[in-house]
Enzyme design. Structure first.
Site, mmCIF file in Angstrom:
data_model
loop_
_atom_site.group_PDB
_atom_site.id
_atom_site.type_symbol
_atom_site.label_atom_id
_atom_site.label_comp_id
_atom_site.label_asym_id
_atom_site.label_seq_id
_atom_site.Cartn_x
_atom_site.Cartn_y
_atom_site.Cartn_z
ATOM 1 N N ASP A 533 0.840 -1.194 0.000
ATOM 2 C CA ASP A 533 0.000 0.000 0.000
ATOM 3 C C ASP A 533 0.874 1.243 0.000
ATOM 4 O O ASP A 533 2.093 1.169 0.203
ATOM 5 C CB ASP A 533 -0.933 -0.014 1.219
ATOM 6 C CG ASP A 533 -0.164 -0.196 2.521
ATOM 7 O OD1 ASP A 533 0.602 0.705 2.880
ATOM 8 O OD2 ASP A 533 -0.308 -1.253 3.164
ATOM 9 N N GLU A 613 21.592 -23.525 -17.376
ATOM 10 C CA GLU A 613 20.770 -22.567 -16.625
ATOM 11 C C GLU A 613 21.633 -21.418 -16.103
ATOM 12 O O GLU A 613 21.225 -20.253 -16.142
ATOM 13 C CB GLU A 613 20.062 -23.278 -15.468
ATOM 14 C CG GLU A 613 18.891 -24.129 -15.934
ATOM 15 C CD GLU A 613 18.323 -24.993 -14.818
ATOM 16 O OE1 GLU A 613 17.095 -25.065 -14.692
ATOM 17 O OE2 GLU A 613 19.118 -25.631 -14.080
#
Ligand code: DGJ
Length: 732
Positions: A533, A613
């Site tokens: 928020d 990877e």
């Protein structure tokens, strides 16, 4: 000179670059709301309709005029007890237990800076302007001050109010919302962002109709379930066209948002503190200040609304020095090891992180006390040197030696029953006297409204940081709701103060940490996105967006988050597959492209990666470094809605000068025999020539106009969950 405020025959109008907000002080001193929307030079009070309407009461001082009723007039601040029976922002109980408030304007003033609410978060500026309107109850010396600050360039206005008790009685505020906003029509769709843990901020559209629709959090935090933000969207408004309003509370605790369609086709929005768990006594001479509400109007759809919010949040809310800096690319050990690690294991991860080229290692939960599982030791903020095999300072040094910075996880607002802290101070766990507290993840709330408890935990954490010497980042977590509230030593009337006091105490602790380490990169977290928020963003520049790190789910979560929060605030990590939350396997490349949408990092055991990877991650790191400034500071465009049932979702970020842009497309639901979709950029320079490329391969040169109007066809995915990242750069 830019006009930001105009007084014209009892009309007060605020102006942003493209909007007007207007009120009228009518002949009776009542503050009516006459307009919020597109910029107008005129007055809009001709829409106000006075009629004799059945069952609508008239203020006592106006009898026998039957045409004037607060039951239908548009109010600037809606109160309980004055004949307005729609939802209200203010409810005051007098000493005799009655509830009534009849506010009339006393005066107003225009100041040249934004107010400062101390530890209560707020937008800030020393250039922008504030209107303060003071109203007084018609019968008693109760004053209400309404504050409006105009952030002109951002089309943003903040509102809040304070209630000042100048009577000689103790009153109780049963509701003190930040604002109510009335609209003369009801043809709105209310967008809100709902969900649950691991599925935060999913867009939901509600057609406004007669009745009251409420979203709320009564959890003491802004919550995973509802976000304290809503949009009112006009009937045909889209991302690019039409009127819409964005409203966001600058607050991290529980909240109420109601949207009411009334009997006469009007709409009222009320936003503020969670009123179900609130009552606040005000003694004579005391005042109460509400959190701020930030609001914006866009006549050009929700895209502009979001970009205005992003800019205002970056430039006038977030205070962290990290706001304008590239963020370190972190590796966090939570999903790599959970509680099962040693210092040696962590350094193995760091070794690979160094090879990949990462900037920071973040040590998550499990480094302190007997914290080998999630049911114990919260509160015991002493380093578990036995587990680490060394003092924390040595671990930090080893990490630094390998060229990485060090970050640390904490959860200061909590206490476990199984902790030395609880054994020493059982009364510091929040409990309703005579009852057992509700348990959640087997943890209890530390009563941080108790200054002693608050100081103890803050000091302990500061001690760890001082001893560790070089902690550059802290992840501040919070993993349960604030329930069982009891304000120790306070009387019956004061018990409803607890949750707001809790939030203020949390803000104060956060500020203490930042005062001690002003350059700290502080990341907010509450089981992922449970406290995402604007209140938190005043203290932290970024927030862990969700515990759900699956790329497909993150596309939805990040889409919902993007309506109000800038990408720089969205902390996003690449994690392992099968994903730990939903077991889905997605390509590493796609996980990277999705996480590039925010503050990027990794969250997996790097020691278990294959050579391929590792090589791919090295490329990802290089790519993100090249994009970071654009992603963190650029203009963000949602190109599609992941909830629309389409096979793919696309989004884009454009450099504000229009020199470069990226466009990402993620296929979450590939259909058979699917046509390659046409993708279109937004926000480019129409008459300039751009080079379009995919994975370093140039696809062609096109005018901005072509890329925006005609578009180009996306590459065809060979399998589901594939993603592509397109880039355009301006040709010299
Ligand atoms: C919840 C957070 O969201 C996770 O990232 C992790 O930090 C755990 N808490 C640790 O307990």
């Amino acid at each position: 000179m830019t006009v930001r405020f105009k007084e014209d025959s009892n009309h007060l109008t605020l102006y942003t670059k493209e909007s007007s907000y207007q009120m009228q002080i009518d002949d009776h001193g009542v503050l009516l709301h006459t307009w919020y929307g597109a910029k107008i030079d005129d007055r809009a009070s001709h829409l106000i309709e006075l009629r004799d309407r059945g069952f609508s009461s008239n203020p006592p001082d106006l009898v026998p005029d039957r045409t004037y009723s607060l039951d239908f007039l548009p109010q600037e601040i809606a109160c309980l007890g004055n004949g307005d029976l729609r939802d209200f922002a203010l409810d005051v109980a007098w000493e005799n237990g009655t509830h009534a408030l009849d506010l009339r304007v006393v005066n107003y003033s225009w100041e040249d800076k934004a107010p400062d609410w101390g530890v209560l978060p707020h937008f800030w500026s020393d250039k922008d302007h504030t209107l303060c309107i003071t109203l007084k109850d018609r019968e008693k010396d109760l004053y209400v001050h309404l504050y409006y600050t105009v952030y002109y360039e951002y089309d943003l206005i903040t509102r809040s109010l304070s209630v000042e008790n100048r009577t000689d009685e103790t009153i109780v505020l049963h509701k003190a919302a930040s604002a109510s906003v009335d609209f003369p029509t009801q043809d709105w769709t209310l967008l809100h962002f709902a969900g649950r843990h691991n599925k935060e901020r999913a867009r939901q559209d509600y057609e406004v109709q007669q009745g009251r629709f409420k979203i709320y959090s009564s959890r003491g935090v802004s919550s995973h379930q509802h976000n304290p933000t809503v949009i009112l969207k006009g009937p045909d408004a889209t991302e690019d066209f039409g009127p819409c309003y964005g409203f966001a509370l600058v607050y991290s605790g529980g909240f109420d948002i109601t949207c009411e369609g009334d009997q006469y086709g009007q709409t009222r929005l009320v936003m503020g503190l969670d009123s179900q768990n609130f009552s606040w006594p005000l003694e004579p001479c005391q005042s109460f200040q509400t959190p701020e509400l930030a609001m914006t109007y866009s006549g050009q759809g929700m895209g502009k609304m979001s970009r205005d919010f992003h800019k205002a949040v970056r430039e006038h809310l977030i205070r962290s020095p990290w706001q304008n800096r590239p963020r370190p690319i972190v590796v966090n050990n939570w999903e790599a090891t959970y509680f099962d690690f040693t210092g040696e294991k962590l350094l193995e991860i760091v070794d690979v992180a160094r090879e990949i080229g990462l900037d920071m290692f973040v040590l998550d939960d499990g480094w302190f006390g007997a914290r080998d599982w999630d049911d114990r030791a919260l509160g015991d903020w002493q380093v578990n040197e036995k587990k680490l095999g060394m003092p924390l300072r040595d671990l930090v040094k080893e990490v630094n030696k390998r060229g990485l910075e060090f970050g640390l996880w904490v959860e200061p607002e909590m206490i476990n029953k199984d902790s030395d802290l609880f054994r020493a101070h059982p009364d510091w766990a929040l409990t309703v006297p005579g009852r057992q507290p509700l348990s959640s993840r087997e943890q209890l709330i530390l009563d941080i409204t108790n200054p002693e408890a608050r100081r103890h935990v803050t000091d302990e954490i500061l001690k760890v940081m001082a001893e560790a010497e070089n902690v550059r980042y802290v992840k501040w977590d919070m993993n349960r709701s604030v329930l069982d509230t009891y304000l120790a030593g306070a009387d019956r009337k004061s018990q409803g103060m607890y949750r707001h006091l809790y939030v203020l105490a949390m803000y104060e602790m956060t500020q203490t940490l930042l005062d001690a380490y002003p350059d700290l990169l502080l990341e907010g977290c509450s089981g992922g996105g449970g406290r995402f928020d604007l209140g938190m963003l005043y203290f932290v520049p970024q927030i862990w967006t969700s515990d759900n790190t699956d790329a497909s789910d993150r596309v939805e979560i990040q889409y919902g988050t993007s309506f109000f929060y800038p990408p720089s605030a969205i902390s996003a990590h690449v994690s392992a597959v099968p994903n730990h939350q939903n077991h889905r396997t997605t390509p590493l490349k796609s996980r990277g492209i999705v996480a590039y949408q925010g503050s990027f990092g990794y969250e997996l055991d790097l020691t278990r990666l294959s050579e391929e990877e590792i090589a791919e991650m090295k490329d990802q790191v290089k790519t993100y470094r090249g994009l970071a400034e654009l992603v963190l500071q650029g203009d963000y465009y949602r190109l599609t809605n992941p909830f629309s049932g389409e096979a793919y979702t696309a989004w884009s970020t454009v450099d504000p000068a229009g020199k470069k842009a990226i466009l990402s497309v993620y296929y979450h639901d590939l259909k058979s025999n699917y046509p390659n979709p046409i993708l279109r950029f937004k926000g480019l320079l129409a008459n300039s020539l751009y080079e379009l490329s995919l994975d370093g391969q140039v696809l062609g040169k096109f005018l901005g106009q072509t890329l925006m109007e005609v578009g180009f066809r996306s590459a065809y995915p060979e399998e589901n969950y594939q993603a592509f990242l397109y880039q355009v750069t301006l040709c010299e």
